[in-house]
Write a protein that holds these residues in place. Sequence first.
Motif, short mmCIF file in Angstrom:
data_model
loop_
_atom_site.label_atom_id
_atom_site.label_comp_id
_atom_site.label_asym_id
_atom_site.label_seq_id
_atom_site.Cartn_x
_atom_site.Cartn_y
_atom_site.Cartn_z
N LEU A 31 3.65 25.09 0.64
CA LEU A 31 4.73 24.81 -0.31
C LEU A 31 4.48 23.50 -1.06
CD1 LEU A 31 7.90 25.92 1.66
CD2 LEU A 31 6.90 26.97 -0.36
N GLY A 32 3.92 22.52 -0.36
CA GLY A 32 3.63 21.25 -1.01
C GLY A 32 2.56 21.37 -2.08
N LEU A 67 11.16 17.99 0.98
CA LEU A 67 10.50 19.24 1.39
C LEU A 67 10.63 19.42 2.89
CD1 LEU A 67 8.79 21.73 0.79
CD2 LEU A 67 6.76 20.28 0.92
N GLN A 92 14.14 20.55 3.67
CA GLN A 92 14.36 21.95 3.32
C GLN A 92 13.74 22.87 4.36
OE1 GLN A 92 16.12 23.46 0.75
NE2 GLN A 92 16.95 21.41 0.54
N ASP A 127 10.91 30.26 1.73
CA ASP A 127 10.02 29.63 0.76
C ASP A 127 10.59 29.70 -0.65
OD1 ASP A 127 8.41 29.28 2.93
OD2 ASP A 127 6.86 30.70 2.29
N THR A 178 13.49 27.37 -1.04
CA THR A 178 13.03 25.98 -1.15
C THR A 178 12.50 25.69 -2.54
OG1 THR A 178 12.48 25.99 1.20
CG2 THR A 178 11.47 24.29 -0.15
N PHE A 231 14.06 23.06 -5.42
CA PHE A 231 13.32 22.03 -6.16
C PHE A 231 13.37 22.29 -7.66
CE2 PHE A 231 11.53 20.82 -2.09
CZ PHE A 231 11.35 19.46 -2.26
#
Length: 162
Positions: free
Chosen positions: A36-37, A68, A71, A78, A81, A85
């Motif tokens: 995700l990052g 993050l 979350q 996913d 999240t 953002f």
Amino acid sequence: MFSRLTVRRWLQSATVCLLLLVMLGAADSSSRFGRLGHEMVCVCGCGQILLECNHVGCPDSDRMIGELRQQLASGSSDTATLNWFAAKYGPTVLAAPIRGGFDNVAWITPLAVFLLATAGTGVLITIWRKRTNRQMIAAGMPMAPPPMDDDLRARIRKETEY
């Protein structure tokens, strides 16, 4: 008849396969964090992936990484999240559009434009070639240039020598 060793090996192989199947679904939370990052961009203006932002004194990356983590700790999916953002920082925080809805257009449009441009270029070349051939036939010109004779080649060589 199966020997005892063969049965034992089959049982061991079956156990290993069963463990592999069970472990395929296991997800490491740090890999989810990393995935995700890497799907987001730091909003400080450096244009780098969130987890790889090496902007010295970046005011945003630490805060975003903490968000993050929060979350992920809250158990949101996913997509939820990424939507969180995108709602907070705008859609430019996403490194790539999320699948689904209007975002599919962002994935399909470049490929469709490339394919249409390639096909259009091919059609245009074909039309130009046919038009040129028709004009040459109408003017009574031969399709291929006449073969050069040796005298003409010798004269061209002589005139182009230094």
